[in-house]
Structure formats: C-alpha cells, structure tokens
Design an enzyme around this catalytic site. Structure first.
Site, mmCIF file in Angstrom:
data_model
loop_
_atom_site.group_PDB
_atom_site.id
_atom_site.type_symbol
_atom_site.label_atom_id
_atom_site.label_comp_id
_atom_site.label_asym_id
_atom_site.label_seq_id
_atom_site.Cartn_x
_atom_site.Cartn_y
_atom_site.Cartn_z
ATOM 1 N N ASP A 17 -2.513 -8.422 -2.035
ATOM 2 C CA ASP A 17 -2.451 -6.998 -1.708
ATOM 3 C C ASP A 17 -1.293 -6.405 -2.505
ATOM 4 O O ASP A 17 -0.511 -7.136 -3.123
ATOM 5 C CB ASP A 17 -2.194 -6.827 -0.197
ATOM 6 C CG ASP A 17 -2.076 -5.366 0.218
ATOM 7 O OD1 ASP A 17 -2.811 -4.522 -0.322
ATOM 8 O OD2 ASP A 17 -1.230 -5.044 1.084
ATOM 9 N N SER A 18 -1.171 -5.080 -2.456
ATOM 10 C CA SER A 18 -0.029 -4.432 -3.099
ATOM 11 C C SER A 18 1.278 -4.840 -2.416
ATOM 12 O O SER A 18 2.334 -4.780 -3.014
ATOM 13 C CB SER A 18 -0.187 -2.919 -2.975
ATOM 14 O OG SER A 18 -0.356 -2.575 -1.616
ATOM 15 N N GLU A 161 4.726 0.778 7.026
ATOM 16 C CA GLU A 161 5.688 -0.153 6.401
ATOM 17 C C GLU A 161 7.074 -0.024 7.039
ATOM 18 O O GLU A 161 7.813 -0.989 7.136
ATOM 19 C CB GLU A 161 5.809 0.131 4.899
ATOM 20 C CG GLU A 161 4.560 -0.158 4.115
ATOM 21 C CD GLU A 161 4.603 -1.496 3.391
ATOM 22 O OE1 GLU A 161 5.686 -2.069 3.237
ATOM 23 O OE2 GLU A 161 3.517 -1.951 2.989
ATOM 24 N N CYS A 193 -8.030 0.981 4.604
ATOM 25 C CA CYS A 193 -6.761 0.492 4.058
ATOM 26 C C CYS A 193 -6.331 -0.668 4.942
ATOM 27 O O CYS A 193 -6.449 -0.590 6.175
ATOM 28 C CB CYS A 193 -5.726 1.618 4.094
ATOM 29 S SG CYS A 193 -4.089 1.065 3.609
ATOM 30 N N HIS A 195 -3.585 -1.682 5.826
ATOM 31 C CA HIS A 195 -2.464 -1.426 6.742
ATOM 32 C C HIS A 195 -2.952 -0.904 8.108
ATOM 33 O O HIS A 195 -2.251 -0.999 9.101
ATOM 34 C CB HIS A 195 -1.538 -0.344 6.176
ATOM 35 C CG HIS A 195 -0.619 -0.821 5.097
ATOM 36 N ND1 HIS A 195 -1.064 -1.213 3.871
ATOM 37 C CD2 HIS A 195 0.734 -0.958 5.078
ATOM 38 C CE1 HIS A 195 -0.024 -1.564 3.132
ATOM 39 N NE2 HIS A 195 1.077 -1.420 3.840
HETATM 40 N N1 DGL Z 1 -3.054 -1.978 1.486
HETATM 41 C C1 DGL Z 1 -3.444 -1.055 0.456
HETATM 42 C C2 DGL Z 1 -4.934 -0.706 0.603
HETATM 43 O O1 DGL Z 1 -5.641 -1.315 1.352
HETATM 44 C C3 DGL Z 1 -2.701 0.252 0.535
HETATM 45 C C4 DGL Z 1 -1.260 0.235 0.203
HETATM 46 C C5 DGL Z 1 -0.910 0.807 -1.124
HETATM 47 O O2 DGL Z 1 -1.066 2.011 -1.393
HETATM 48 O O3 DGL Z 1 -0.401 0.016 -1.905
HETATM 49 O O4 DGL Z 1 -5.399 0.188 -0.049
#
Ligand code: DGL
Length: 275
Positions: A17-18, A161, A193, A195
């Site tokens: 992931d990012s 976050e 997303c 998160h």
């Molecule tokens: N977890 C990333 C997603 O599912 C989003 C976080 C980011 O913008 O890096 O898109």
C-alpha cells in the site's frame, strides 16, 4: 495469466500500500488464512498516493512488486485502491507468471454487480481513484443497470492516519462528505480506500445502518483464499508464521499508528528501496 508451475504454497504473500492503510487488508487475510506468511510493504516515502500522477503510481508499484518478488512472494496483493486503479495492469504485465497479482477493486465489483436490487452505488475514495472512474467502468461492464456515483474524500486518509476517528471532529468531517448531493440517493456505499474500514462504525451510524457498506478487506481476503486454492498454492504448513512489515521511510509515528490498522503491535523495518 495462470501462475507458474514453479510457485510453491510455502512461499509468502506480498501485500503493499502507499502506507499503513493496507494493513486492514493484511489483517483480514491473516484472519482468514492464519498459516500464510505475509510480507507487507508500505511506501511511506511517497504517501499519499491519492494525489500522485498515474505514471508515478505505476513506477512506484512496479518497483515494490520487484521488492516482493525478491522476497519470493507467490502472490502480490495491491492493497491500495489508488494503485489498483492506476497500476494493476502494469504490475500484472511486469510480474507475468512469477506471482499471482490481486487488486482490491475487482473483488468488490464482483460482489456488488451480483446484487440486483442495488441500482445506485456510491463510492468514496481518494482523488486518484475517483478521477480514474474505475469503479464506474468496471461495475457498468458487469451490470449495465447499476449507476455509480463517486466522491473524492481526500481529508479522510490524513484524518485516519492521525488517529482521528470515533470522535467529534471525525464525525463532523464524515457527515459533511456523506451529506454531499452526489451520493445523496444511494442504495449501497463502497469504501473505496483501504483506510476506511477504520471508520466503518461512524459511516454506519450516519446511515443508521440502513445502507450496506462494501468493505474491500473482507472481499479481498476471500478472493486471495479462492485464488490460492485454485492455483494449488495454499500453504500446507500448519504453523503460525512470523510476518514481516516494511516501510520505505521509517518514523515512530507510523509504528504507533499500526495498531489501529492491524490491532496488534508490530515492528516496522525500513526497506531502503528509494534511498
Ligand atoms: N490506502 C490508499 C487507497 O486505498 C489511500 C491512501 C493514499 O492516498 O495513499 O487508495
């Protein structure tokens, strides 16, 4: 493309992931498949992905896929909707038969498109994911009767976050986004997303539990299981494995936040793939 015959069940599953949001997917995979060894990579040096160009996301994702292949992963799970939207095809082409590649969007599309009663589907996600229009195009292709209404919700990732959920501030931001006319008359909402499973209770509260919420983590864990089974790649060992968690830029703050996402304390190691 079918996985190579050289792959073995005792190899790990790579997840990226990012940042640490994809740990919600890792957690669901660990719960469903407790004997699978996981190698997690969070590209914290480039967080957030939501605002980056498609070319940058492709470049980062391919380099991370190489890192996971170097660590002998049999499967690569792109546990980020933004990278799944912008780089899945590029990663799949790059990896070829060296591993099975899974994204977090297709399992959700497969589930929702079978729900005939759901006509208007909302999606909340990063700017990059919404701009790609990927949910709309994939859902329309699978079920032409469904309409997709996407809303970018860029404040939610930094809010989560920072540990801001289940409080007054998070409720008011969530309520402001979910009240937008764009997603006013929906029958279901995709949490687009990785998160967002962390704010699922507040979203349920906003809708008084009347709108089904589609959370990619559970759907992806199921798809990972099905694909490993189909390719004869489930780990035959019944020992609880030691997982590894890497980030591309280490800070104490990331390590502290991991417990929100993984519900246990984990030790992050830095993998200096960009330095
Ligand atoms: N977890 C990333 C997603 O599912 C989003 C976080 C980011 O913008 O890096 O898109």
């Amino acid at each position: 493309m079918p996985a190579s015959e050289n792959l073995r069940g005792n190899q790990p599953i790579g997840i990226f992931d990012s940042g640490i949001g994809g740990l919600t997917v890792a957690r669901a995979i660990k719960e469903k498949l407790p004997y699978e060894k996981l190698i997690y990579f969070g590209d914290t040096a480039h967080l957030p992905y939501g605002d980056k160009s498609p070319d940058s996301i492709k470049y980062y994702s391919i380099r991370i896929a190489q890192f996971l292949l170097d660590n002998h992963c049999k499967m690569i799970v792109i546990a980020c909707n933004t990278a799944s939207a912008l780089a899945y095809e590029a990663v799949k082409d790059f990896v070829g038969k060296r591993a099975v590649v899974v994204n977090v969007i297709d399992p959700v599309v497969q589930k929702i498109s079978k729900e005939k009663k759901l006509k208007n589907i909302g999606v909340i996600a990063t700017k990059g994911t919404i701009k790609s229009g990927i949910h709309a195009s994939k859902i329309k292709k699978a079920n032409a009767k469904q309409e997709v209404h996407g809303l970018a919700t860029p404040l939610l990732v930094p809010m989560i976050e920072e540990g801001f959920f289940n409080n007054k501030i998070s409720r008011s931001i969530i309520n402001a986004y979910l009240s937008r006319p764009k997603i006013k008359n929906i029958d279901a909402l995709i949490l687009g997303c990785t998160h967002f499973p962390l704010i699922k209770p507040e979203i349920e509260e906003f809708y008084n539990n009347k709108i089904p919420l589609i959370d990619s983590a559970e759907e992806v864990a199921e798809q990972v299981y099905q694909l490993l089974k189909k390719n004869n790649l489930l780990n035959p060992s019944q020992k609880i494995p030691v997982h590894h968690f890497y980030v591309s830029d280490y800070t104490d703050a990331f390590e502290k936040s991991t417990r929100f996402f993984f519900s246990e304390t984990i030790r992050l190691q830095e993998a200096r793939i960009w330095k």
